[in-house]
Design an enzyme around this catalytic site. Sequence first.
Site, mmCIF file in Angstrom:
data_model
loop_
_atom_site.group_PDB
_atom_site.id
_atom_site.type_symbol
_atom_site.label_atom_id
_atom_site.label_comp_id
_atom_site.label_asym_id
_atom_site.label_seq_id
_atom_site.Cartn_x
_atom_site.Cartn_y
_atom_site.Cartn_z
ATOM 1 N N ASP A 45 0.839 -1.204 0.000
ATOM 2 C CA ASP A 45 0.000 0.000 0.000
ATOM 3 C C ASP A 45 0.874 1.254 0.000
ATOM 4 O O ASP A 45 0.519 2.270 -0.594
ATOM 5 C CB ASP A 45 -0.922 -0.001 1.219
ATOM 6 C CG ASP A 45 -2.034 -1.024 1.080
ATOM 7 O OD1 ASP A 45 -2.446 -1.290 -0.059
ATOM 8 O OD2 ASP A 45 -2.478 -1.549 2.113
ATOM 9 N N GLY A 46 2.024 1.164 0.686
ATOM 10 C CA GLY A 46 2.960 2.296 0.706
ATOM 11 C C GLY A 46 3.431 2.637 -0.708
ATOM 12 O O GLY A 46 3.612 3.805 -1.053
ATOM 13 N N ASN A 126 -4.135 8.955 1.857
ATOM 14 C CA ASN A 126 -4.436 8.325 3.152
ATOM 15 C C ASN A 126 -4.848 9.352 4.197
ATOM 16 O O ASN A 126 -5.921 9.289 4.741
ATOM 17 C CB ASN A 126 -3.199 7.609 3.710
ATOM 18 C CG ASN A 126 -3.147 6.140 3.337
ATOM 19 O OD1 ASN A 126 -4.070 5.626 2.711
ATOM 20 N ND2 ASN A 126 -2.075 5.478 3.723
ATOM 21 N N GLU A 127 -3.910 10.273 4.487
ATOM 22 C CA GLU A 127 -4.158 11.244 5.551
ATOM 23 C C GLU A 127 -3.065 12.294 5.583
ATOM 24 O O GLU A 127 -2.027 12.144 4.928
ATOM 25 C CB GLU A 127 -4.201 10.561 6.931
ATOM 26 C CG GLU A 127 -2.869 10.193 7.566
ATOM 27 C CD GLU A 127 -2.179 8.989 6.975
ATOM 28 O OE1 GLU A 127 -1.147 9.200 6.298
ATOM 29 O OE2 GLU A 127 -2.629 7.867 7.150
ATOM 30 N N ARG A 152 -4.614 20.600 22.580
ATOM 31 C CA ARG A 152 -3.252 20.463 23.111
ATOM 32 C C ARG A 152 -2.933 18.974 23.176
ATOM 33 O O ARG A 152 -3.732 18.201 23.718
ATOM 34 C CB ARG A 152 -3.132 21.072 24.513
ATOM 35 C CG ARG A 152 -3.095 22.575 24.508
ATOM 36 C CD ARG A 152 -3.008 23.113 25.924
ATOM 37 N NE ARG A 152 -2.931 24.562 25.932
ATOM 38 C CZ ARG A 152 -3.969 25.363 25.758
ATOM 39 N NH1 ARG A 152 -5.162 24.863 25.558
ATOM 40 N NH2 ARG A 152 -3.818 26.674 25.787
ATOM 41 N N ASP A 154 -0.245 15.614 21.240
ATOM 42 C CA ASP A 154 0.837 15.236 20.318
ATOM 43 C C ASP A 154 0.528 15.645 18.882
ATOM 44 O O ASP A 154 1.444 15.909 18.108
ATOM 45 C CB ASP A 154 1.062 13.719 20.360
ATOM 46 C CG ASP A 154 1.838 13.305 21.605
ATOM 47 O OD1 ASP A 154 2.145 14.186 22.430
ATOM 48 O OD2 ASP A 154 2.124 12.095 21.755
ATOM 49 N N ALA A 189 -3.124 11.663 21.073
ATOM 50 C CA ALA A 189 -2.774 11.882 22.488
ATOM 51 C C ALA A 189 -3.069 13.309 22.945
ATOM 52 O O ALA A 189 -2.164 14.080 23.256
ATOM 53 C CB ALA A 189 -1.298 11.538 22.719
HETATM 54 P P1 NAP Z 1 5.536 2.634 6.507
HETATM 55 O O1 NAP Z 1 5.749 3.082 7.932
HETATM 56 O O2 NAP Z 1 6.627 1.941 5.803
HETATM 57 O O3 NAP Z 1 4.216 1.685 6.425
HETATM 58 C C1 NAP Z 1 3.117 1.870 7.208
HETATM 59 C C2 NAP Z 1 2.145 0.695 7.056
HETATM 60 O O4 NAP Z 1 0.874 1.242 6.678
HETATM 61 C C3 NAP Z 1 2.502 -0.353 6.005
HETATM 62 O O5 NAP Z 1 2.247 -1.635 6.565
HETATM 63 C C4 NAP Z 1 1.525 -0.053 4.880
HETATM 64 O O6 NAP Z 1 1.179 -1.210 4.133
HETATM 65 C C5 NAP Z 1 0.324 0.389 5.679
HETATM 66 N N1 NAP Z 1 -0.655 1.171 4.919
HETATM 67 C C6 NAP Z 1 -0.468 2.163 4.022
HETATM 68 N N2 NAP Z 1 -1.652 2.609 3.561
HETATM 69 C C7 NAP Z 1 -2.601 1.862 4.166
HETATM 70 C C8 NAP Z 1 -4.016 1.841 4.099
HETATM 71 N N3 NAP Z 1 -4.693 2.705 3.340
HETATM 72 N N4 NAP Z 1 -4.695 0.957 4.885
HETATM 73 C C9 NAP Z 1 -4.034 0.092 5.687
HETATM 74 N N5 NAP Z 1 -2.693 0.057 5.793
HETATM 75 C C10 NAP Z 1 -1.987 0.938 5.038
HETATM 76 O O7 NAP Z 1 5.114 3.913 5.696
HETATM 77 P P2 NAP Z 1 4.699 4.067 4.184
HETATM 78 O O8 NAP Z 1 4.731 2.726 3.505
HETATM 79 O O9 NAP Z 1 5.427 5.210 3.586
HETATM 80 O O10 NAP Z 1 3.172 4.491 4.398
HETATM 81 C C11 NAP Z 1 2.834 5.727 4.962
HETATM 82 C C12 NAP Z 1 1.596 5.446 5.763
HETATM 83 O O11 NAP Z 1 1.975 4.832 6.977
HETATM 84 C C13 NAP Z 1 0.849 6.687 6.198
HETATM 85 O O12 NAP Z 1 -0.030 7.139 5.211
HETATM 86 C C14 NAP Z 1 0.156 6.220 7.452
HETATM 87 O O13 NAP Z 1 -1.175 5.831 7.210
HETATM 88 C C15 NAP Z 1 0.929 4.989 7.893
HETATM 89 N N6 NAP Z 1 1.429 5.199 9.243
HETATM 90 C C16 NAP Z 1 0.823 4.518 10.240
HETATM 91 C C17 NAP Z 1 1.207 4.712 11.551
HETATM 92 C C18 NAP Z 1 0.503 3.957 12.638
HETATM 93 O O14 NAP Z 1 -0.384 3.157 12.311
HETATM 94 N N7 NAP Z 1 0.842 4.199 13.889
HETATM 95 C C19 NAP Z 1 2.226 5.614 11.854
HETATM 96 C C20 NAP Z 1 2.823 6.310 10.812
HETATM 97 C C21 NAP Z 1 2.411 6.098 9.487
HETATM 98 P P3 NAP Z 1 2.195 -1.941 3.115
HETATM 99 O O15 NAP Z 1 3.102 -2.758 3.991
HETATM 100 O O16 NAP Z 1 1.284 -2.778 2.277
HETATM 101 O O17 NAP Z 1 2.922 -0.893 2.346
#
Ligand code: NAP
Length: 267
Positions: A45-46, A126-127, A152, A154, A189
């Site tokens: 998804d990334g 995504n967001e 107030r 994170d 938070a």
């Molecule tokens: P990453 O930290 O390498 O991957 C974050 C995880 O989010 C990966 O497992 C990715 O799936 C999954 N993901 C991405 N889009 C998704 C969706 N629409 N629904 C469900 N899971 C999804 O970062 P990245 O690959 O660059 O992705 C950035 C995304 O990471 C941001 O958009 C954010 O949503 C997510 N993120 C999540 C957290 C958290 O949950 N605490 C924190 C920071 C960022 P794949 O393994 O299939 O790529």
Amino acid sequence: MKYFVLDRGDEISVELSELFHRLAAENGLELDEKSPDIVVSIGGDGTMLHAFHTFIDQIPSIAFVGIHTGHLGFYADWKADEIPELIHMMSNQAKGETIEPRVVQYPLIHLEICKRSGNSSYICLNEFTLKGVDGTVVAQVDINDQMFEMFRGDGICVSTPSGSTAYNKSLGGAMLHPSIEALQVTEIASINNRVFRTLGSPLVLPKHHRCDIYSRKEQNLLLTIDHVNLPMDDLISVSCQVAERKISFVRYRPFPFWTRVRNAFLD
Ligand code: NAP
């Protein structure tokens, strides 16, 4: 039909890209990196987030397809061993030998960033999150030009329906079906005590509503749009709304959202 492939860059994804190009050429599909009709992301998804931002200026004329190399994703539904079948379907579509596949469209978020050093606008799939770099974020949240709360904590996350299964879910947000044109505001938070108070629940805003977040102290902030980090030391406000534009995905076969949710989180 013109296509382009964007892969995650790891060994498996690169090999699959090469396989895709070879089979595509054998089946008469034309590689076009400038103005493709279909963009195929190979990875997870990334990787789809990267593909989306790479072709952000051509979103209205492109449809996306995702191939995953690990677990089944939310944007990437095809498995590596199904590439020949996918190419066959793309090629039949190009020749007009099958009925046109379904194209589903998902809502996006449009953000306007206002800084002392200038303004800019972005779209996210995504967001976006606004977080503090060196302390508590202090921000005023307005909805439709009315002050809603003084935040107030994170940070604040604002997600699309298809992004609701990503960061938003980790924050206790609801999962929204991508046919719902809305955005979701979730707190990261928040500080809640006798002095400071926020709603403490995720908010879902419809398409015609706007949310403005005003920075309310001198603070170093990090604005993250999907995977892109933008440090902000002079932010005035971020204004967001459901975008007019939508992202399109070609569905050569059904890929129901709730099946994906169950596969990802329950099975
Ligand atoms: P990453 O930290 O390498 O991957 C974050 C995880 O989010 C990966 O497992 C990715 O799936 C999954 N993901 C991405 N889009 C998704 C969706 N629409 N629904 C469900 N899971 C999804 O970062 P990245 O690959 O660059 O992705 C950035 C995304 O990471 C941001 O958009 C954010 O949503 C997510 N993120 C999540 C957290 C958290 O949950 N605490 C924190 C920071 C960022 P794949 O393994 O299939 O790529």
